[in-house]
Design an enzyme around this catalytic site. Structure first.
Site, PDB file in Angstrom:
ATOM      1  N   GLU A  47       5.683  -4.107  15.081  1.00  0.00           N
ATOM      2  CA  GLU A  47       5.056  -2.793  15.234  1.00  0.00           C
ATOM      3  C   GLU A  47       3.700  -2.934  15.903  1.00  0.00           C
ATOM      4  O   GLU A  47       3.342  -2.173  16.814  1.00  0.00           O
ATOM      5  CB  GLU A  47       4.871  -2.114  13.871  1.00  0.00           C
ATOM      6  CG  GLU A  47       6.118  -1.502  13.280  1.00  0.00           C
ATOM      7  CD  GLU A  47       5.856  -0.864  11.915  1.00  0.00           C
ATOM      8  OE1 GLU A  47       6.834  -0.423  11.299  1.00  0.00           O
ATOM      9  OE2 GLU A  47       4.689  -0.821  11.488  1.00  0.00           O
ATOM     10  N   THR A  89       0.793  -1.255   0.000  1.00  0.00           N
ATOM     11  CA  THR A  89       0.000   0.000   0.000  1.00  0.00           C
ATOM     12  C   THR A  89       0.814   1.288   0.000  1.00  0.00           C
ATOM     13  O   THR A  89       0.236   2.385  -0.027  1.00  0.00           O
ATOM     14  CB  THR A  89      -0.924   0.041   1.238  1.00  0.00           C
ATOM     15  OG1 THR A  89      -0.122   0.101   2.426  1.00  0.00           O
ATOM     16  CG2 THR A  89      -1.845  -1.158   1.293  1.00  0.00           C
TER      17      THR A  89
END
Length: 1040
Positions: free
Chosen positions: A95, A32
């Site tokens: 993350e 993305t």
């Protein structure tokens, strides 16, 4: 999108922390980065949301870098874009674990975005997520704690409500996500402006006009002088409401940006915020792109410091540039720009109140709200100097912070001569935006005419060659000037100081090279030492009025030396009122306006008749002057020794000639009776003047004042050309008749004939005055026999007949004035009739009737429903019972007709000893309480009984007016009529519609009459009555 699109607010800790980033973006780069994530990043940035995105490859080796971990920890929001390959990246999963840890410990907001994946596959690690975890298990082992943590993290994040790309376009999804974050983020941000004083209620005033939630597009103006706080108010309003809009931007310092870089730069700044890029190079493309970008969006746009119409045209020209519900807030010093763009509301920012100003100054000067005792008086002096201007208070407060007391004394002394540079430069911006003529006019007003009557200033400045009316309007629009309710020019003290300092800077060390002189020291230096230069074009001194007599006055006059103008060759304006010193040189030919009241010179030194002079005022003087061709205005008021008018045959342009109170003037030259340009001729109280001429042929004359020329027995005939005469004053003259040619004055609107005791009758030609609006016949009793001639005056609005009905026997006569369909004001005070001998009720538009001091009057007349003010004070013969019926009927008639009246208020002052029983609610004292009835109420009538205090029966020396309050607040804005203090008891009656006071959330009301200070009257009883439909119907039946 998932079942709930609202972002979860998170824990309280989230709003308390200081965040480095607003948003951290977690995403799988290969899925993305160049598409969805980049668009989301741009949308967040356009909304002013600081967003962290890993553009620098902070993932090194197998571990996330410490910098990336800190970025997650320092963000208020984390947006997790879970795409098909998200779980294949150990870095992404690490993350995610860190993000969930920050949510748990720090209250971070989590915003999951399911991009091309099913949330249930993420929750249960099925499909492509199952394949990704098989690879992880082969690498790290099936029982690995790391893999188990990753699985739990994905399960947990999938349980949060979030956003999904299913069934909606990426563009819509990006806008929805950014708007949702924006709406939650804004209230949690710390304000960019701290320690503000007096801001809350000003902000609320602006917000109340914005209309949050309404779908119209509104321009809201915030206007005021430089440094008054416009930008601060706009910034606080912007921060308070920006979460309600899709696109928000505060375009600061538009004026400065345009001056330095042009309008295109301002357009690029706005477009860059909206679209992320601004690829255009001219204002036309910029306007087109702004409209295309915003026409379907709900926009909050602040345009700060607009000073030219071009700026609005290219940034926000039309309402259709913006989507429904948009608001454009404009701050400017020029209210006219807001009027051009039809601003929905204009909020004029006023200066701080004294207490607010003191607080703000102390916060800057002492970092607390109160100074120490030794600095208290000095602080008050600074606050007074700043006159409520926030900029000045902040600048001077910061300038004096931490300084010794002797430094304060020195700084205050310096301020009296030199304004602080930061304050001066800010205020001067408004001056710099004026054209050259308006700059000159501003400097003249700042240096000479602050606090002077507007009409006088207009006359003087017109004489100087200015286009005054539009110039004054411009100065008012630019927040440099105001006009008070009494018609006098006002200007902020620091604006005045700025104007004077601009002139001083023309030549700081040599006043002779300045354009304007106003201080005694500078004028005396230049004129007494012959230091003048061609730079000087205006000299004004008129503070003599403070020293008219006595020793101080003598000292003042003695300080003037001989005056010399030999080198001042460009002088246009010279005002030397009260200066008693001779002029030794010729007055400059360039002079256009000369005012020298109380001039002691017998002859003024004019070199010849080739002067530019258009206006001369030599009131209270003794000199004889020669006049010039261009002269338009001559004032010789109160020249007590003047016996003849100086030769004006060579002044064909003369428009105004004022000769009032010239007691020895006994001759009026015949050539003036044929003057073609004269507009005003004032001969008031020229008591020695017996006649003007046999005939007046003055085609331009608009006003002729012969008032109290007590020796004048005969008037001249009026020529056919005098159609423009609109005001004729003959009061106090000895005339016995009016010439029949008065009918030639077809433009006459106001005729004064008071105190004409010898005037026997009015000629029938007076019926030709079809435009006559005001006729004053008081104390001229003989004209009563001619009242029938007035029936033709259908434009007559005011008729005064005070002191004309001398005996009570005359009351048997009746004068039918019913044809006076325009009459609104009838004065019948100080008459001796028993009954009013005029059919008052036949006057359909009568609003004001005065019957004061009619000692024999027994009954109030029947009144028309149009009446709004009735005064019958000190009429001690009035019959209380019979007049009670008149009062109640008037109130009912008012209630029945008030719906067709824009005023909606009836007031009466009537001599009376007891409150009529018709007022059913009565209480002792200065107030009465009533409850709103359930029946249909038309109006409320109040009655207050006032009696003179025993120790004070004398008439007051000035008019005193009361105040009426409802539930503690004043609610009648217009000035109440009548005189509060009289020598007899009377009633003050008010009747008004419910629009004046009704609060739909309140049923109980208390009305009180507040007496003026030092009043000689005391309030004894108060009464009230709701006037309902039934009352009106009862009166109508009673009259049948």
């Amino acid at each position: 999108m998932a079942s709930n699109s609202t972002v979860h607010v998170g824990e309280e800790a989230s709003s308390r922390r200081s965040w480095k980033h607003h948003v951290f973006l977690s995403f799988r780069g290969e899925d993305t980065r160049s598409g969805f994530t980049s668009h989301l990043y741009a949308a967040l940035t356009r909304k002013g949301i600081t967003t962290f995105i890993d553009d620098y490859n902070l993932r090194k080796g197998d571990l996330i870098s410490d910098e990336l971990l800190r970025s997650i920890q320092d963000s208020m929001f984390s947006v997790i874009v879970i795409s098909p390959n998200y779980a294949s990246s150990p870095w992404c999963l690490d993350e995610l674990c860190k993000i969930l840890e920050c949510k748990s410990k720090l209250g971070q907001h989590i915003v999951p975005v399911f991009y091309g994946v099913d949330p249930s596959d993420v929750r249960n690690q099925k499909g492509i997520f199952e394949e990704a975890f098989r690879k992880h298990e082969r690498i790290f082992g099936e029982e690995s704690d790391k893999v188990r943590c990753w699985r739990e993290a994905l399960t947990q994040v999938a349980n949060y409500s979030g956003w999904s790309t299913k069934n909606q376009s990426e563009a819509t999804l990006v806008e929805n996500i950014s708007q949702s974050i924006h709406k939650i983020l804004i209230p949690n941000l710390p304000s960019s402006i701290n320690k503000l004083v007096g801001i809350d209620w000003r902000v609320q005033q602006v917000i109340s006009h914005i209309g949050i939630g309404l779908n119209d597009v509104r321009y809201i103006g915030i206007c005021g002088m430089g440094g008054i706080g416009k930008t601060t108010i706009a910034r606080v309003v912007y921060e308070a409401i920006q979460s309600e809009f899709e696109v928000t931007y505060f375009l600061a310092n538009v004026r400065e940006t345009c001056e330095k870089h042009g309008i295109v730069q301002a357009q690029k700044e706005l477009v860059g915020h909206i679209n992320g890029s601004s690829n255009f190079n001219n204002e036309y493309d910029g306007s087109r792109i702004i409209r295309a970008s915003l026409c379907h969006k709900k926009v909050l746009l602040v345009l700060d410091d607009i000073n030219q119409e071009k700026q609005l045209k290219n940034l926000a020209e039309e309402q259709d540039w913006f989507g429904s519900g948009s608001r454009i807030i404009i701050t400017t010093r020029d209210v006219h720009l807001l009027k051009i763009y039809d601003a929905h509301e204009i909020y004029n920012v006023e200066g701080l109140a004294e207490s607010e100003a003191f607080d703000l100054f102390c916060l800057k000067a002492f970092k607390q709200r109160k100074p120490t005792e030794e600095y208290l008086d000095l602080s008050k002096q600074v606050v007074k100097h700043c006159a409520g201007l926030p900029l000045a208070l902040e600048v001077l407060g910061s300038h004096l912070y931490g300084r010794k007391i002797e430094d304060w004394h020195s700084a205050l002394a310096k301020l009296k001569s030199f304004p602080h540079a930061d304050i001066f430069d800010t205020l001067k911006v408004s001056y710099d935006g004026l054209d050259f003529m308006d700059r000159d006019m501003f400097l003249d007003i700042a240096c000479f005419f602050k606090g002077v009557e507007k009409k006088r200033v207009i006359n003087i400045l017109k004489g100087c060659g200015y286009h005054v009316e539009i110039g004054i309007a411009t100065l008012i629009d630019r927040s440099l000037l105001t006009i008070n309710k009494d018609g006098f020019l006002e200007m902020h003290d620091l604006i005045e100081e700025m104007g004077k300092h601009i002139v001083i800077l023309e030549s700081p060390n040599d006043p002779s090279k300045r354009s304007r002189l106003w201080s005694y020291e500078d004028i005396n230096f230049v004129l007494s030492r012959n230091k003048g230069t061609e730079a000087t074009h205006s000299i004004v001194v008129e503070d003599w009025v403070f020293y008219p007599k006595g020793e101080l006055g003598e000292q003042y006059r003695e300080r003037w030396r001989d005056l010399t103008f030999s080198n001042i060759c460009q002088l246009k304006l010279l005002i030397l009122d009260g200066v008693q010193a001779p002029i030794l040189s010729y007055i400059p030919c360039s002079l256009r306006v000369l005012h020298w009241r109380c001039c002691q010179m017998k002859t003024l030194p004019f070199i010849d008749q080739y002067y530019e002079l258009v206006e001369i005022d030599l009131s209270d003087s003794y000199n004889i002057v020669q006049f010039m061709e261009k002269l338009k205005y001559l004032n010789l008021f109160h020249c007590l020794q003047l016996k003849e008018i100086p030769d004006l045959s060579e002044a064909p342009n003369l428009e105004i000639l004022t000769l009032g109170f010239c007691g020895k003037l006994n001759y009026f030259p015949s050539y003036l009776t044929r003057h073609k340009s004269l507009v005003e001729l004032i001969l008031f109280r020229c008591v020695s003047l017996e006649t003007l001429a046999s005939k007046l042929d003055m085609g331009s004359l608009q006003e002729l004042n012969l008032g109290f020329c007590s020796s004048m027995r005969k008037l001249p005939e009026f020529g056919e050309c005098m159609k423009h005469l609109s005001i004729l004053s003959l009061s106090g003259t000895a005339i016995e008749e009016l010439p029949t040619t008065i009918g030639s004055l077809v433009g006459l609107k106001k005729l004064h004939l008071e105190h004409c005791e010898r005037l026997i009758f009015l000629p029938d030609s007076i019926q030709k005055l079809k435009l006559l609006k005001h006729l004053y016949l008081s104390y001229s009793p003989n004209v009563l026999q001619s009242l029938h001639f007035l029936s033709s005056l259908t434009s007559l609005a005011t008729l005064r007949l005070s002191g004309s009905f001398l005996t009570s026997q005359e009351s048997s006569s009746s004068y039918n004035l019913g044809n006076l369909v325009s009459l609104t004001d009838l004065e019948l005070s100080e008459n001796n009739f028993v009954r009013v001998p005029i059919n008052i009720h036949q006057l359909p538009r009568l609003r004001c009737l005065n019957l004061d001091y009619c000692p024999n009057l027994k009954v109030l007349p029947e009144l028309p429903s149009s009446i709004r003010e009735l005064s019958a004070q000190d009429c001690e013969s009035l019959d209380s019972w019979r007049n009670s019926n008149v009062i109640s009927k008037v109130c009912c008639d008012f209630a029945a007709s008030a719906n067709h009246d824009t005023d909606g208020l009836l007031q009466m002052w009537v001599a009376h000893k007891e409150i009529p029983s018709w007022f059913v609610h009565q209480e002792q004292g200065n107030g009465v309480s009533v409850t709103l009835p359930h029946n249909e109420t038309m109006a409320l009538a109040l009655c207050f009984q006032l009696c003179p205090k025993e120790s004070s029966l004398k008439f007051p020396e000035f008019l005193l007016l009361p105040t009426v309050i409802c539930n503690g607040k004043e609610f009648i804005k217009k000035c109440l009529a009548g005189n509060y203090d009289t020598s007899h008891s009377h009633h003050f009656i008010l009747c008004f519609t419910s629009d004046y006071f009704i609060d739909h959330n309140c049923q109980d009301y208390r009305f009180e009459l507040i007496s003026p200070s030092h009043s000689k009257m005391e309030l004894q009883i108060s009464g009230a009555r709701w006037v309902c439909k039934q009352d009106i119907q009862d009166f109508k039946r009673g009259n049948k």
